[in-house]
Design a protein around this motif. Structure first.
Motif, PDB file in Angstrom:
ATOM      1  N   PHE A 114       0.834  -1.202   0.000  1.00 17.05           N
ATOM      2  CA  PHE A 114       0.000   0.000   0.000  1.00 17.05           C
ATOM      3  C   PHE A 114       0.871   1.255   0.000  1.00 17.05           C
ATOM      4  N   ALA A 115       1.902   1.265   0.829  1.00 13.73           N
ATOM      5  CA  ALA A 115       2.786   2.428   0.916  1.00 13.73           C
ATOM      6  C   ALA A 115       3.526   2.660  -0.393  1.00 13.73           C
ATOM      7  N   ALA A 116       3.949   1.605  -1.045  1.00 13.40           N
ATOM      8  CA  ALA A 116       4.674   1.758  -2.306  1.00 13.40           C
ATOM      9  C   ALA A 116       3.800   2.412  -3.371  1.00 13.40           C
ATOM     10  N   PHE A 117       2.546   2.017  -3.462  1.00 13.46           N
ATOM     11  CA  PHE A 117       1.660   2.604  -4.449  1.00 13.46           C
ATOM     12  C   PHE A 117       1.132   3.965  -4.023  1.00 13.46           C
ATOM     13  N   SER A 118       1.100   4.240  -2.758  1.00 11.83           N
ATOM     14  CA  SER A 118       0.618   5.532  -2.279  1.00 11.83           C
ATOM     15  C   SER A 118       1.574   6.657  -2.644  1.00 11.83           C
ATOM     16  N   PHE A 119       2.869   6.374  -2.657  1.00 10.06           N
ATOM     17  CA  PHE A 119       3.852   7.411  -2.914  1.00 10.06           C
ATOM     18  C   PHE A 119       4.377   7.380  -4.342  1.00 10.06           C
ATOM     19  N   ALA A 120       3.820   6.532  -5.183  1.00 16.49           N
ATOM     20  CA  ALA A 120       4.218   6.494  -6.593  1.00 16.49           C
ATOM     21  C   ALA A 120       3.672   7.742  -7.289  1.00 16.49           C
ATOM     22  N   PRO A 121       4.384   8.260  -8.285  1.00 18.21           N
ATOM     23  CA  PRO A 121       3.892   9.450  -8.972  1.00 18.21           C
ATOM     24  C   PRO A 121       2.577   9.166  -9.685  1.00 18.21           C
ATOM     25  N   ALA A 122       1.638  10.073  -9.547  1.00 17.20           N
ATOM     26  CA  ALA A 122       0.321   9.894 -10.154  1.00 17.20           C
ATOM     27  C   ALA A 122       0.329  10.298 -11.618  1.00 17.20           C
ATOM     28  N   ASN A 123       1.180  11.250 -11.981  1.00 15.12           N
ATOM     29  CA  ASN A 123       1.220  11.759 -13.347  1.00 15.12           C
ATOM     30  C   ASN A 123       2.579  11.438 -13.942  1.00 15.12           C
ATOM     31  N   THR A 124       2.606  10.595 -14.966  1.00 12.58           N
ATOM     32  CA  THR A 124       3.878  10.217 -15.574  1.00 12.58           C
ATOM     33  C   THR A 124       4.187  11.044 -16.817  1.00 12.58           C
ATOM     34  N   VAL A 125       3.345  12.011 -17.158  1.00 13.39           N
ATOM     35  CA  VAL A 125       3.594  12.863 -18.316  1.00 13.39           C
ATOM     36  C   VAL A 125       4.655  13.890 -17.939  1.00 13.39           C
ATOM     37  N   ASN A 126       5.639  14.061 -18.834  1.00 13.05           N
ATOM     38  CA  ASN A 126       6.699  15.038 -18.599  1.00 13.05           C
ATOM     39  C   ASN A 126       6.138  16.438 -18.795  1.00 13.05           C
ATOM     40  N   GLU A 127       6.117  17.219 -17.736  1.00 17.05           N
ATOM     41  CA  GLU A 127       5.569  18.578 -17.793  1.00 17.05           C
ATOM     42  C   GLU A 127       6.448  19.519 -18.602  1.00 17.05           C
ATOM     43  N   ASP A 128       7.729  19.225 -18.723  1.00 21.64           N
ATOM     44  CA  ASP A 128       8.674  20.098 -19.409  1.00 21.64           C
ATOM     45  C   ASP A 128       9.065  19.522 -20.759  1.00 21.64           C
ATOM     46  N   ALA A 129       8.105  18.947 -21.486  1.00 20.64           N
ATOM     47  CA  ALA A 129       8.402  18.310 -22.762  1.00 20.64           C
ATOM     48  C   ALA A 129       8.735  19.367 -23.813  1.00 20.64           C
ATOM     49  N   THR A 130       9.864  19.171 -24.476  1.00 18.41           N
ATOM     50  CA  THR A 130      10.298  20.076 -25.528  1.00 18.41           C
ATOM     51  C   THR A 130      10.767  19.266 -26.720  1.00 18.41           C
ATOM     52  N   GLY A 131      10.965  19.934 -27.827  1.00 19.36           N
ATOM     53  CA  GLY A 131      11.482  19.287 -29.021  1.00 19.36           C
ATOM     54  C   GLY A 131      12.014  20.321 -29.989  1.00 19.36           C
ATOM     55  N   ILE A 132      12.868  19.871 -30.901  1.00 20.41           N
ATOM     56  CA  ILE A 132      13.427  20.759 -31.915  1.00 20.41           C
ATOM     57  C   ILE A 132      12.530  20.685 -33.157  1.00 20.41           C
ATOM     58  N   PHE A 133      12.077  21.857 -33.604  1.00 20.26           N
ATOM     59  CA  PHE A 133      11.196  21.958 -34.757  1.00 20.26           C
ATOM     60  C   PHE A 133      11.689  23.066 -35.674  1.00 20.26           C
ATOM     61  N   TYR A 134      11.365  22.935 -36.968  1.00 17.31           N
ATOM     62  CA  TYR A 134      11.669  24.020 -37.892  1.00 17.31           C
ATOM     63  C   TYR A 134      10.830  25.225 -37.511  1.00 17.31           C
ATOM     64  N   ARG A 135      11.380  26.397 -37.772  1.00 18.90           N
ATOM     65  CA  ARG A 135      10.679  27.638 -37.460  1.00 18.90           C
ATOM     66  C   ARG A 135      10.021  28.151 -38.731  1.00 18.90           C
ATOM     67  N   ASN A 136       8.717  28.394 -38.666  1.00 26.24           N
ATOM     68  CA  ASN A 136       7.998  28.982 -39.794  1.00 26.24           C
ATOM     69  C   ASN A 136       8.405  30.438 -39.951  1.00 26.24           C
ATOM     70  N   SER A 137       8.103  31.023 -41.101  1.00 25.74           N
ATOM     71  CA  SER A 137       8.489  32.417 -41.364  1.00 25.74           C
ATOM     72  C   SER A 137       7.854  33.389 -40.376  1.00 25.74           C
ATOM     73  N   ASP A 138       6.723  33.037 -39.795  1.00 28.98           N
ATOM     74  CA  ASP A 138       6.085  33.908 -38.803  1.00 28.98           C
ATOM     75  C   ASP A 138       6.566  33.642 -37.373  1.00 28.98           C
ATOM     76  N   GLY A 139       7.538  32.720 -37.210  1.00 27.00           N
ATOM     77  CA  GLY A 139       8.096  32.416 -35.894  1.00 27.00           C
ATOM     78  C   GLY A 139       7.398  31.275 -35.176  1.00 27.00           C
ATOM     79  N   SER A 140       6.331  30.745 -35.757  1.00 26.35           N
ATOM     80  CA  SER A 140       5.599  29.656 -35.118  1.00 26.35           C
ATOM     81  C   SER A 140       6.315  28.323 -35.337  1.00 26.35           C
ATOM     82  N   MET A 141       5.896  27.312 -34.597  1.00 26.40           N
ATOM     83  CA  MET A 141       6.487  25.985 -34.658  1.00 26.40           C
ATOM     84  C   MET A 141       6.067  25.291 -35.943  1.00 26.40           C
ATOM     85  N   GLY A 142       7.048  24.779 -36.688  1.00 26.23           N
ATOM     86  CA  GLY A 142       6.774  24.062 -37.929  1.00 26.23           C
ATOM     87  C   GLY A 142       6.887  22.563 -37.731  1.00 26.23           C
ATOM     88  N   ASP A 143       7.332  21.876 -38.778  1.00 32.14           N
ATOM     89  CA  ASP A 143       7.506  20.419 -38.737  1.00 32.14           C
ATOM     90  C   ASP A 143       8.658  20.036 -37.829  1.00 32.14           C
TER      91      ASP A 143
END
Length: 85
Positions: free
Chosen positions: A18-47
């Motif tokens: 019970f203790a092991a599962f109680s203190f396990a992280p509830a959210n496994t999604v990386n909150e600081d997810a980033t990636g390298i993308f091409y920059r569109n001419s207007d500065g927005s994120m491209g492919d």
């Protein structure tokens, strides 16, 4: 005495599980997810950046950069200068 020891062993196992599962992280999604993308001419994120298929030829303008995947805004890190081929 043997039954008491067995009861305490089972209780300890249950509490430990019970203790092991109680203190396990509830959210496994990386909150600081980033990636390298091409920059569109207007500065927005491209492919997504693919230097093998579409390298950046030398230039002073920004070809690709790191973007925050949640906000799709540039992080100011990982800037690759050039022009997408």
């Amino acid at each position: 005495m043997k039954n008491l020891r067995l009861t305490f062993g089972v209780a300890a196992l249950a509490i430990g599980s019970f203790a092991a599962f109680s203190f396990a992280p509830a959210n496994t999604v990386n909150e600081d997810a980033t990636g390298i993308f091409y920059r569109n001419s207007d500065g927005s994120m491209g492919d997504a950046y693919d230097p093998v298929s579409h390298p950046c030829s030398p230039s002073q303008q920004v070809c690709a950069q790191e973007y925050d995947l949640d906000t799709q805004l540039p992080t100011g890190q990982g800037i690759i200068r050039g022009v997408k081929d």
